[in-house]
Design an enzyme around this catalytic site. Sequence first.
Site, PDB file in Angstrom:
ATOM      1  N   CYS A 112       0.692  -1.372  -0.057  1.00 60.60           N
ATOM      2  CA  CYS A 112      -0.078   0.103   0.175  1.00 60.60           C
ATOM      3  C   CYS A 112       0.976   1.081   0.093  1.00 60.60           C
ATOM      4  CB  CYS A 112      -0.819  -0.126   1.047  1.00 60.60           C
ATOM      5  SG  CYS A 112      -1.990  -1.503   1.272  1.00 60.60           S
ATOM      6  N   HIS A 251      -4.206   6.949   2.805  1.00 63.42           N
ATOM      7  CA  HIS A 251      -4.212   5.498   2.330  1.00 63.42           C
ATOM      8  C   HIS A 251      -5.767   5.057   2.694  1.00 63.42           C
ATOM      9  CE1 HIS A 251      -4.239   1.664   1.068  1.00 63.42           C
ATOM     10  NE2 HIS A 251      -4.010   1.035   2.146  1.00 63.42           N
ATOM     11  N   ASN A 281      -9.825  -0.616  -0.581  1.00 65.93           N
ATOM     12  CA  ASN A 281      -8.738  -0.429  -0.384  1.00 65.93           C
ATOM     13  C   ASN A 281      -7.923  -0.754  -1.645  1.00 65.93           C
ATOM     14  OD1 ASN A 281      -5.856  -0.707   0.009  1.00 65.93           O
ATOM     15  ND2 ASN A 281      -6.205  -1.653   2.086  1.00 65.93           N
TER      16      ASN A 281
END
Length: 324
Positions: A112, A251, A281
Amino acid sequence: MGMRIVSTGSYLPQKVLTNADLEKMVETSDEWIRTRTGVSERRIAAPEEAASDLGIRAGRLALKRANFPPEKIDAVITATITGDYHFPSTACIIQEGLGAGNAFAFDLSAACSGFLYGLVCSRGLILSGQCRNVLLIATETMSRVTDYTDRGTCVLLGDGAGAVLLSADEKDAVLGSYLASNGSYTDLLFMPAGGGRQPASRETVEKRLHFMKMEGQALFKVAVQSMVEAARKALERANVSSEEISLVIPHQANLRIIQAVVKNLSLPMEKVFLNIQNYGNMSAASVAVGLDEAVTSGQVKAGDLALLFTFGAGLTWAAMVIRL
Ligand code: UT7
């Protein structure tokens, strides 16, 4: 000498997977997913679409917006953990797809955190004089490593790609950045099989080891602490106070994580860019797509300061203060 963000782009696959769809697949509810994660729906790549296809579309848009010829790109960097193949790199496939024949190309694996790691690497290439123009693309097909029988992970993830064209400039878009890793938490978030440690076999398939495994609760706490630490360090290095930040682009792993981090930083939620409700996500692509949407929707304008932060497998975490 500095690095300018010349243009941005993004691409989201057309297929939408809603919470109602997931209710039919696993023991869950729209209410649980929305209140515990903030996600309402996510995008899923078509069977014929791989990470490079999403990345090419995002990259093409960034180039088109800047009216920039692909032959002038010196490097294509692709942040991904769900690339088309183990090898060659997805970046090489994107280089070919975009016609960036003069660029060298490589993938960057930081889960990520890949987009922020990629921005720091791109800046290094530009400031060292190695490159004038870098195309950084974060592209993920998380649906390909998601176990749709595991309600602890399948409700969270989605597919998408974001891109930035970066060029050498007198002014520097990056005011301060901070990158960190901690390899002692590998098994909190990983895909056990398919690599050199546990190559694909009938057994790994039967045990569903080619899907992402996650210890959600344990990660939650580390995620909050790490992103608070990273954001504080990036602000300090940029010599910028949190009040000067126009927009936070975090994020998008879990709305509750974002709320906790922002509260710790004494920032109001009104200054936070969110697309988790629409996309879930998307790993490395989350901040990249967020940056593109924040710019194109006018939520940040030229001259504004934005704070970006992220956290993911590795573990890796990072933050950056940029001036648009
Ligand atoms: O990309 C960066 C890395 N990832 C992250 O940072 C993710 C971090 N973790 C999280 O976002 C959260 O921990 C989750 C969303 C994964 C889980 O939320 P939680 O509030 O930590 O839930 P939990 O794991 O503590 O589970 C609470 C309950 C459990 O039931 P019992 O044991 O209390 O009866 C779970 O089995 O919720 C249950 N549960 C679900 N229920 C309905 C877990 N997933 C679901 C689900 N639907 N999808």
